[in-house]
Design a protein around this motif. Structure first.
Motif, PDB file in Angstrom:
ATOM      1  N   ARG A 117      22.284  41.270 -49.062  1.00  0.00           N
ATOM      2  CA  ARG A 117      21.871  40.635 -50.319  1.00  0.00           C
ATOM      3  C   ARG A 117      20.614  39.798 -50.132  1.00  0.00           C
ATOM      4  NH1 ARG A 117      25.242  39.633 -54.509  1.00  0.00           N
ATOM      5  NH2 ARG A 117      23.311  38.793 -55.389  1.00  0.00           N
ATOM      6  N   ALA A 118      20.474  39.161 -48.954  1.00  0.00           N
ATOM      7  CA  ALA A 118      19.265  38.367 -48.692  1.00  0.00           C
ATOM      8  C   ALA A 118      18.033  39.257 -48.644  1.00  0.00           C
ATOM      9  CB  ALA A 118      19.424  37.592 -47.388  1.00  0.00           C
ATOM     10  N   PRO A 121      17.899  41.364 -53.036  1.00  0.00           N
ATOM     11  CA  PRO A 121      18.588  40.547 -54.037  1.00  0.00           C
ATOM     12  C   PRO A 121      19.045  41.341 -55.265  1.00  0.00           C
ATOM     13  CG  PRO A 121      16.584  39.471 -53.264  1.00  0.00           C
ATOM     14  CD  PRO A 121      16.551  40.857 -52.722  1.00  0.00           C
TER      15      PRO A 121
END
Length: 305
Positions: A117-118, A121
């Motif tokens: 997710r980092a 996004p």
């Protein structure tokens, strides 16, 4: 003239890593005859035998060592290229469902999801928990894109034919969880002899989930409790009623009133941890597998006292 192929290189690389054609077949989701054909085709292209057949398994010849080393680099570059191309096409937006068995979802998968997710996004990753055979069925049904499963001694053999499976390597081995007031709680490492006479809480759950009893090799261990959920096992440990085996994969999940301690020279079942996807995974699924691989490799530092 025969030519080297990506499938052939991947097969040779996995045979060398697993030490056998059958092991590579399990990991790659091929039949053993398909593995033999890929190895034979690669040997024809290389003009040399790549493996020495042993009474149990195989090992690379001198030529095989060269091909395996180069194949590792080529495959890493190709996988990276596929992920990069997928990113250019913006295939990392949307949603993705991943799953794992309980020990894998305790630490490894949440950290891998956070890492993914980092980096991306726009990608939403849902997480499910299920036994390995159930995960594979859901993967084949299109309900899951990435599954982290366990295979090997004492576990059902999931049908991986046609799927893509990558072996995950966790540097940290198994250990034992003890309460903070336990007689062994101040030790940094244990020997098997230190565990003689302990009361154990063993895992209890459906077939397909790796279960842990007393430490392997102990003579007539005392199993005082059985519990399906880790929270219950850790509660018994924290209360000083028992100790329990915890693989390094989940060592960082122990609560504050419990201490995880590695055991020297562990004797553990012959099992493998696999990240499984469809034969042609999406770019998002490949990105998550990459994060899982990285987080698995990072699980090597000793647990903080």
């Amino acid at each position: 003239m025969a030519e080297l192929t990506v499938a052939g290189l991947r097969t040779v690389f996995e045979v060398a890593r697993q030490g056998s054609f059958s092991g590579a077949a399990t990991v790659l989701g091929y039949t053993q005859s398909a593995v033999s054909r890929q190895v034979a085709a690669t040997e024809a292209a290389a003009g040399s035998e790549l493996f020495e057949r042993l009474p149990r398994g195989v090992r690379p010849t001198a030529a095989g060592e060269v091909v395996v080393r180069r194949a590792g680099r080529v495959l890493a570059e190709l996988d990276g290229a596929l992920e990069e191309v997928a990113g250019v096409r913006d295939r990392f937006a949307g949603s993705l469902v991943a799953s794992g068995f309980p020990t894998a979802t305790a630490v490894l998968l949440p950290r891998a999801v956070a890492r993914t997710r980092a980096r991306h996004p726009g990608l939403r990753v849902a997480l499910q928990e299920a036994a390995s055979p159930v995960q594979v069925r859901r993967l084949r049904a299109g309900q899951v894109e990435v599954a982290v499963v366990a295979v090997g001694d004492g576990l059902p053999a999931p049908d991986l034919d046609g799927l893509r499976a990558e072996t995950l390597h966790v540097p940290r081995g198994s250990g034992v969880a003890v309460g903070r007031a336990h007689r062994l709680a101040d030790r940094d490492v244990l020997d098997v002899e230190d565990l003689v006479g302990e009361t154990w809480v063993a895992g209890a759950g459906p077939a397909g989930e790796p279960q842990f009893g007393a430490w392997p090799g102990l003579s007539e261990p005392h199993i005082g409790y059985e519990a399906r959920h880790w929270a219950t096992r850790f509660g018994l440990v924290a209360a000083g009623l028992a100790v329990t085996v915890v693989p390094g994969l989940a060592a960082d999940s122990v609560p504050r009133d419990v201490r995880w301690i590695p055991v020297r020279n562990p004797v553990v079942p012959d099992r493998a941890l696999l990240a499984v996807t469809a034969g042609a995974p999406s770019g998002a699924a490949s990105a998550l597998v990459r994060a899982i691989r990285e987080e698995a490799a990072a699980l090597g530092a000793p647990a903080t006292p």
